[in-house]
Design a protein around this motif. Structure first.
Motif, short mmCIF file in Angstrom:
data_model
loop_
_atom_site.label_atom_id
_atom_site.label_comp_id
_atom_site.label_asym_id
_atom_site.label_seq_id
_atom_site.Cartn_x
_atom_site.Cartn_y
_atom_site.Cartn_z
N UNK A 432 0.81 -1.22 0.00
CA UNK A 432 0.00 0.00 0.00
C UNK A 432 0.85 1.27 0.00
N UNK A 433 2.11 1.16 0.37
CA UNK A 433 2.94 2.37 0.48
C UNK A 433 4.18 2.35 -0.41
N UNK A 434 4.63 1.17 -0.82
CA UNK A 434 5.82 1.10 -1.67
C UNK A 434 5.73 -0.11 -2.59
N UNK A 435 6.16 0.06 -3.84
CA UNK A 435 6.09 -1.05 -4.80
C UNK A 435 7.36 -1.12 -5.63
N UNK A 436 7.76 -2.35 -5.91
CA UNK A 436 8.91 -2.61 -6.77
C UNK A 436 8.40 -3.06 -8.14
N UNK A 441 10.65 -8.15 -15.70
CA UNK A 441 10.36 -9.15 -14.67
C UNK A 441 9.02 -8.77 -14.01
N UNK A 442 7.91 -8.94 -14.72
CA UNK A 442 6.62 -8.46 -14.21
C UNK A 442 6.12 -9.17 -12.97
N UNK A 443 6.64 -10.39 -12.71
CA UNK A 443 6.11 -11.15 -11.57
C UNK A 443 6.51 -10.57 -10.22
N UNK A 444 7.42 -9.59 -10.19
CA UNK A 444 7.76 -9.00 -8.89
C UNK A 444 6.69 -8.00 -8.45
N UNK A 445 5.78 -7.66 -9.34
CA UNK A 445 4.77 -6.66 -9.02
C UNK A 445 3.54 -7.26 -8.36
N UNK A 446 3.76 -8.13 -7.39
CA UNK A 446 2.69 -8.67 -6.56
C UNK A 446 2.98 -8.27 -5.12
N UNK A 447 1.97 -8.22 -4.27
CA UNK A 447 2.22 -7.85 -2.88
C UNK A 447 3.29 -8.72 -2.21
N UNK A 448 3.25 -10.03 -2.50
CA UNK A 448 4.19 -10.94 -1.84
C UNK A 448 5.63 -10.68 -2.29
N UNK A 449 5.85 -10.64 -3.61
CA UNK A 449 7.22 -10.48 -4.11
C UNK A 449 7.74 -9.08 -3.90
N UNK A 450 6.88 -8.08 -4.02
CA UNK A 450 7.30 -6.71 -3.76
C UNK A 450 7.71 -6.55 -2.30
N UNK A 451 6.98 -7.22 -1.40
CA UNK A 451 7.33 -7.15 0.03
C UNK A 451 8.67 -7.82 0.30
N UNK A 452 8.96 -8.91 -0.38
CA UNK A 452 10.25 -9.57 -0.21
C UNK A 452 11.39 -8.61 -0.55
N UNK A 453 11.24 -7.91 -1.67
CA UNK A 453 12.28 -6.97 -2.09
C UNK A 453 12.37 -5.78 -1.14
N UNK A 454 11.23 -5.27 -0.70
CA UNK A 454 11.25 -4.12 0.19
C UNK A 454 11.93 -4.45 1.51
#
Length: 677
Positions: A432-436, A441-454
């Motif tokens: 809700x506040x930050x996204x990768x 590599x479009x599959x990183x744009x999910x809540x789960x994978x974006x959270x892993x990167x953050x």
């Protein structure tokens, strides 16, 4: 008296017998509920006690040598499903079908999610070729990762020619394991005698190949000064002897060695997941990881929670056979240690009826219910789920010792369910506040994978490897397994923010004078409460969401209080207030998140935490907005009224909100129960 001695708890024989039947669940529950590490000493899996040599909770270290690079190689006789390392190696087949031997044992101990993650890898990438290895979480095992390595399979009575032809493939398998260890920055790994069991590779030749591959990795500069412990672990005496022979024969002449008899030292492990090191053994063979960690809608936290659990005993060489069984608790918090001890005594009490209250029972899935049925049959008890008037949990009846065993297993299940729930909330909150993002590599744009990167970014890691891609946070680039480099982007949707002590949340002890003001002093004095500890709670993500809601509601926050259970203090700091975490004794105004304007009111709302040794009060800023007034006999949520309301109130001191983003935790105040009047 040292902290370690203060955390020692001797057990009666009947108590040791109970814990011996559910040791893994016990240690997992202690870790999640109290953030304590539990070490069981002189306790055997079959429920008896004594200085065992092959029991689940005792590991025997046969030989140890340190290579010139600093890497320690040791030989152990132990059950790999209980061995205390960061990663264990599974002797897998190409289909990752874990239906026999060591693979089956790991799945039984680690839970059905291990097979599910493996099946997902096969579905997405196809079979794992002989000589290759892949990485998954470890489920309920007392480690963080499983490295599934596929060694060569031989006929039942292989000829020398067949063995010679398969030897390079076994060497390649070991190299693949070491690649993953190095690239994931794993600090300790347990490797069994791959291919020597169901795959019929001669154990003496197997031992030589494994040890030689490790030595060659050192000679080729693969370890590069790493602090790494490689355990060669098997549970049968002939294989252990071959591993010891091979390690002694090939070890460096300048190395030191020692023989042990069940001597194991507890240690803290650094669980980082990035590496800048390159390897001369080729590209990393790692498929699906965080993607495989997703369960339900969130990221599974269980692997992280189980990782620090130390489950085997420490018995000195000359200890007496009838040494008293003991639990040793390691914790940075004296209060958590006290709560853990009290919880253990409550779980081990001789009672034919035990009720565990936990609203996460509503999140049990089909596998959880199947597990409850299994526990009911295993311990010959009756298990009943309930959820009434906003309060849920499980009641267990039967023979007292069996009730305790089943109750500890159920507590572990609740811990898993609440971590899955919190993991999902955490991913959605971060998203809700930050996204990768990355175009290639479009599959990183999910809540789960974006959270892993953050989380990796906030932790200060330079690299993070998962799903066969390397993410470099310094250059903001992604490198796939073909070497293609693509730019990636971190987008803050609200106010840009950086890390808070290498995370997005933190609990910091403050002095009594730093916290207490005139109003706070009065609020607690009314109840006769005094402080043992005060912690400042900070969460940069929750703060942004709270401030957004404050602008939306055009409301000035109120200082309100909530009493919570010890096991939910950290979760509230991490993902905010949730109705599942702390339902009051009586939910008169519907299923929401309850607060009181006074500490005394909070003590009256939450009355059913009688087993805890301390009182935990969280002070929060709460946005009540437009409040709907309800009488004690009317329970309507705001969404069912004609007008829009943001909260409910009894016009005295109780407020109910229905979104956790309307509340921001500020302080945790811990008071001794004895001070309450």
């Amino acid at each position: 008296m040292s902290d370690k001695e203060q955390g020692r708890m001797p057990l009666l024989p009947e108590q040791a017998a109970i814990l011996g039947k559910c040791a893994q669940a016990f240690c997992h529950a202690v870790k999640v509920k109290f953030n304590c590490k539990a070490i069981l000493s002189n306790v055997k899996e079959n429920g008896s006690f004594g200085n065992n040599t092959r029991g689940v909770l005792c590991a025997e270290k046969r030989y140890s040598t340190k290579l010139p690079s600093g890497v320690e190689v040791s030989v152990w006789k132990d059950d790999l499903t209980h061995h205390n390392v960061e990663a264990v190696v599974n002797a897998a087949n190409e289909k990752l079908n874990h239906g026999g031997g060591l693979a089956q044992a790991l799945c039984v101990a680690g839970g059905p999610m291990i097979q599910k993650w493996s099946d997902d890898i096969i579905q997405q990438y196809g079979r794992v070729k002989t000589g290759h290895a892949v990485l998954t979480p470890a489920g309920l095992l007392p480690c963080k990762y499983i490295i599934h390595a596929v060694g060569p399979k031989l006929s039942q009575n292989p000829s020398q020619k067949e063995v010679d032809r398969a030897a390079p493939l076994l060497n390649e398998t070991v190299n693949s394991i070491l690649q993953i260890v190095l690239h994931q920055n794993i600090t300790s790994v347990a490797i069994p005698a791959l291919s020597s069991g169901l795959f019929n590779f001669p154990r003496d030749r197997c031992a030589d190949i494994i040890v030689k591959a490790i030595k060659q990795c050192r000679e080729f500069g693969g370890f590069q000064g790493r602090s790494l412990k490689i355990h060669l672990v098997n549970n049968d005496e002939p294989t252990v002897r071959e591993m010891e022979r091979a390690t002694r024969a090939i070890s460096d002449p300048t190395s030191t060695s020692a023989s042990y008899s069940g001597a194991v030292k507890d240690r803290n492990q650094s669980m980082t997941s990035s590496s800048n090191d390159s390897s001369r053994f080729g590209n990393i063979r790692e498929k699906g990881f965080e993607k495989e960690m997703k369960i339900r809608k969130g990221e599974a936290k269980s692997p992280e929670l189980c990782n620090d659990v130390t489950r085997f005993a420490s018995a000195s060489k000359g200890s007496a056979a009838n040494e008293v069984p003991t639990i040793l608790f390691n914790s940075n918090s004296a209060e958590a240690l006290t709560e853990a001890k009290a919880w253990v005594l409550n779980m081990l009490k001789q009672s034919d009826n035990m009720t565990i209250k936990n609203n996460h029972v509503i999140y049990f899935d089909q596998r959880d219910h199947e597990n409850l049925h299994f526990l009911q049959n295993k311990f010959q008890v009756h298990i009943n789920e309930f959820f009434k008037y906003g309060k849920g949990g499980i009641t267990i009846t039967g023979n007292p010792s069996d009730v305790s065993c089943a109750a500890i297993e159920v507590e572990s299940m609740f811990c898993k369910a609440q971590e899955l729930f919190a993991g999902a909330e955490e991913c959605e909150m971060l998203y809700s506040v930050v996204r990768w993002s990355c175009k290639d590599v479009p599959w990183i744009q999910t809540p789960e994978n974006s959270a892993v990167l953050e989380k990796a970014y906030l932790a200060g890691l330079e690299n993070r490897v998962f799903n066969n891609h390397r993410f470099n946070f310094k250059s903001l680039t992604v490198i796939d397994n073909t070497g293609q480099v693509s730019p990636m982007r971190r987008t803050c949707l609200m106010t840009p923010f950086m890390s808070l002590n290498n995370s997005f949340y933190a609990r910091t002890s403050v002095t009594r004078n730093d916290y207490i003001g005139k109003e706070a002093r009065k609020a607690f004095n009314v109840c006769g409460l005094h402080f043992v500890k005060v912690e400042k709670l900070e969460n940069i993500v929750l703060k942004q969401l709270f401030e957004t809601n404050m602008q939306r509601l055009k409301d000035k926050p109120k200082r309100l209080y909530q009493r919570v259970s010890a096991q939910f203090c950290d979760l509230i700091c991490r993902v905010g207030f949730q109705k599942e975490f702390s339902p009051p004794a009586e939910q008169r105004y519907g299923s929401g998140i309850y607060f009181s304007s006074t500490v005394d009111g909070a003590m009256k709302l939450w009355k059913d935490q009688e087993n805890e040794q301390y009182i935990y009060i969280i002070q929060a800023q709460v946005l009540t907005g437009k409040s709907m007034t309800l009488s004690p006999h009317l329970s309507l949520p705001p969404t069912l009224s004609k007008d829009h309301f943001d909260s409910l109130s009894d016009l005295r001191e109780t407020y109910v909100i229905f979104s956790g983003q309307q509340a921001l935790p500020e302080y945790l105040i811990i008071c001794p129960r004895s001070s309450h009047v």
